[in-house]
Design an enzyme around this catalytic site. Structure first.
Site, PDB file in Angstrom:
ATOM      1  N   GLU A 159      23.352  40.186  64.832  1.00  0.00           N
ATOM      2  CA  GLU A 159      23.009  38.857  64.309  1.00  0.00           C
ATOM      3  C   GLU A 159      23.589  37.731  65.166  1.00  0.00           C
ATOM      4  O   GLU A 159      24.448  37.980  66.020  1.00  0.00           O
ATOM      5  CB  GLU A 159      23.524  38.719  62.879  1.00  0.00           C
TER       6      GLU A 159
ATOM      7  N   VAL B 245      22.639  37.804  58.239  1.00  0.00           N
ATOM      8  CA  VAL B 245      22.303  39.209  58.003  1.00  0.00           C
ATOM      9  C   VAL B 245      20.889  39.307  57.423  1.00  0.00           C
ATOM     10  O   VAL B 245      20.080  40.126  57.861  1.00  0.00           O
ATOM     11  CB  VAL B 245      23.346  39.870  57.066  1.00  0.00           C
TER      12      VAL B 245
ATOM     13  N   SER C 214      24.697  36.013  48.005  1.00  0.00           N
ATOM     14  CA  SER C 214      24.037  35.968  49.310  1.00  0.00           C
ATOM     15  C   SER C 214      22.713  36.730  49.301  1.00  0.00           C
ATOM     16  O   SER C 214      22.591  37.796  48.697  1.00  0.00           O
ATOM     17  CB  SER C 214      24.952  36.574  50.374  1.00  0.00           C
TER      18      SER C 214
ATOM     19  N   LYS D 169      32.756  39.955  53.217  1.00  0.00           N
ATOM     20  CA  LYS D 169      33.830  39.059  53.621  1.00  0.00           C
ATOM     21  C   LYS D 169      34.870  38.906  52.520  1.00  0.00           C
ATOM     22  O   LYS D 169      34.542  38.894  51.340  1.00  0.00           O
ATOM     23  CB  LYS D 169      33.240  37.718  54.041  1.00  0.00           C
TER      24      LYS D 169
HETATM   25  N1  PSU Z   1      30.290  38.245  59.103  1.00  0.00           N
HETATM   26  C1  PSU Z   1      31.243  37.665  59.867  1.00  0.00           C
HETATM   27  N2  PSU Z   1      31.069  36.339  60.164  1.00  0.00           N
HETATM   28  C2  PSU Z   1      29.960  35.628  59.754  1.00  0.00           C
HETATM   29  C3  PSU Z   1      28.968  36.262  58.950  1.00  0.00           C
HETATM   30  C4  PSU Z   1      29.194  37.584  58.667  1.00  0.00           C
HETATM   31  O1  PSU Z   1      32.231  38.316  60.273  1.00  0.00           O
HETATM   32  O2  PSU Z   1      29.836  34.456  60.088  1.00  0.00           O
HETATM   33  C5  PSU Z   1      27.715  35.522  58.491  1.00  0.00           C
HETATM   34  C6  PSU Z   1      26.558  36.516  58.412  1.00  0.00           C
HETATM   35  O3  PSU Z   1      25.506  35.996  59.191  1.00  0.00           O
HETATM   36  C7  PSU Z   1      26.175  36.583  56.952  1.00  0.00           C
HETATM   37  C8  PSU Z   1      26.483  35.179  56.526  1.00  0.00           C
HETATM   38  O4  PSU Z   1      24.831  36.920  56.746  1.00  0.00           O
HETATM   39  O5  PSU Z   1      27.746  34.937  57.176  1.00  0.00           O
HETATM   40  C9  PSU Z   1      26.518  35.066  55.029  1.00  0.00           C
HETATM   41  O6  PSU Z   1      26.401  33.745  54.649  1.00  0.00           O
HETATM   42  P1  PSU Z   1      26.265  33.349  53.105  1.00  0.00           P
HETATM   43  O7  PSU Z   1      27.590  33.751  52.519  1.00  0.00           O
HETATM   44  O8  PSU Z   1      26.049  31.866  53.105  1.00  0.00           O
HETATM   45  O9  PSU Z   1      25.110  34.094  52.542  1.00  0.00           O
HETATM   46 MN    MN Z   2      25.261  31.555  49.347  1.00  0.00          MN
END
Ligand code: PSU
Ligand code: MN
Length: 305
Positions: free
Chosen positions: A21, A102, A136, A155
């Site tokens: 990604e 992702v 997410s 995360k």
């Molecule tokens: N994993 C990491 N760093 C990141 C991400 C994942 O170590 O920056 C990113 C990925 O692209 C994941 C996104 O899909 O964060 C998720 O964002 P959100 O929580 O807004 O859905």
């Molecule tokens: Mn979100």
């Protein structure tokens, strides 16, 4: 879509390809370490026998397999959009640059026919989601597409129990490499049970193949704990994460801005320690992901899948 010729050839020949990604490059880490990491991840994938395909959108064109020059530009450029499924049509129509999360990366991988995808930590259910509904899109895209995602858990800023619940509802098979509990991003083990523990890339490939053979739609999540040497202890990191989450709340930061804010804030407070750990876990995932892709490609060849 623009497919990198090397990736295209590998796919045609049934050789292993690993999707990567680009949000982690543009929104997950500071320049220049984001670019160095993205390039080392590609090298690790190659060293382990697979072809890397880093995804991104340039001037509205989805790119399957960015060149090193494109990756460099992604790391430097300001104002690149963070693209989840809902944003894809907008950046394409408006001919913008977009870094794929992702969820968007899975959609591009599927369009190209790539079945293994490596990231750091996936998005999931945010703490307090019972009030905010912040879940997410990543979880649903893993649930709906034929993809195996290799990660170090979700995360650390998220609610792990709720994330595992949604994965279960989505019918995602969650497997852990060598460790009993679901990985915990900066820390090794969350203590939360997974569906199965596997001990070799071949074992993982057999489960992926069984899922496909049975005609099950949807994906598999592989949890790979950060190497011991780089793992942070709960005593050290948990209160730092809690404080960052609270600060985020207090500042009224919402939606897609939450994750980039928290990752940057935690890196700042830890004096870069969390960033070192984040990089180590991504590289570790790249190695395992490539090895699984190699084994899976071999199984497919054998059985003419
Ligand atoms: N994993 C990491 N760093 C990141 C991400 C994942 O170590 O920056 C990113 C990925 O692209 C994941 C996104 O899909 O964060 C998720 O964002 P959100 O929580 O807004 O859905
Ligand atoms: Mn979100």
């Amino acid at each position: 879509m623009k497919i990198n010729p090397e990736v295209k050839k590998a796919l045609e020949e049934g050789r292993p390809v690993v999707a990567l990604e680009s949000t982690i490059i543009s929104h997950g880490m500071p320049y220049p370490r984001n670019v160095q990491t993205a390039l080392s991840v590609e090298k690790t994938v190659r060293d382990n026998g697979a072809v890397p395909a880093t995804m991104g959108i340039i001037d509205g064109e989805p790119i399957i397999g960015m060149t090193p020059a494109m990756i460099e530009e992604f790391g430097k450029r300001k104002g690149i959009a963070k693209v989840s499924k809902r944003d894809l049509p907008i950046v394409i129509a408006e001919k913008k640059w977009g870094a794929t999360t992702v969820s968007a990366t899975i959609l591009m991988a599927k369009a190209a026919g790539i079945e293994v995808f490596v990231t750091g930590g996936i998005g999931g259910v945010h703490r307090g989601a019972e009030a905010t509904m912040d879940v997410s899109r990543d979880l649903y895209e893993i649930g709906e597409n034929p993809i195996t995602v290799v990660c170090a858990g979700c995360k650390a800023i998220l609610d792990i129990d709720k994330t595992l619940e949604v994965l279960e509802t989505q019918g995602v098979t969650v497997m852990s490499y060598q460790e009993k509990g679901f990985a915990n991003f900066y820390c090794r083990d969350s203590g939360k049970p997974v569906d199965v523990v596997f001990n070799s890339p071949k074992e993982a490939a057999e489960i992926i193949k069984a899922r496909r053979d049975f005609g099950l739609s949807g994906g598999i999540l592989i949890s790979n704990p950060v190497p011991e040497k780089y793992a942070l202890s709960h005593e050290y990191i948990d209160h730092i994460i809690d404080a960052a989450v609270k600060e985020c709340d207090d500042k009224g930061i919402k939606g897609k801005d939450i994750t980039p804010f928290l990752l940057a804030r935690i890196a700042e407070v830890t004096g870069g320690k969390s960033l070192d750990t984040n990089i180590a876990l991504v590289l570790n995932n790249a190695k395992l992901g490539a090895q699984i892709a190699v084994e899976y490609a071999a199984l497919k060849k054998e059985s003419k899948l």
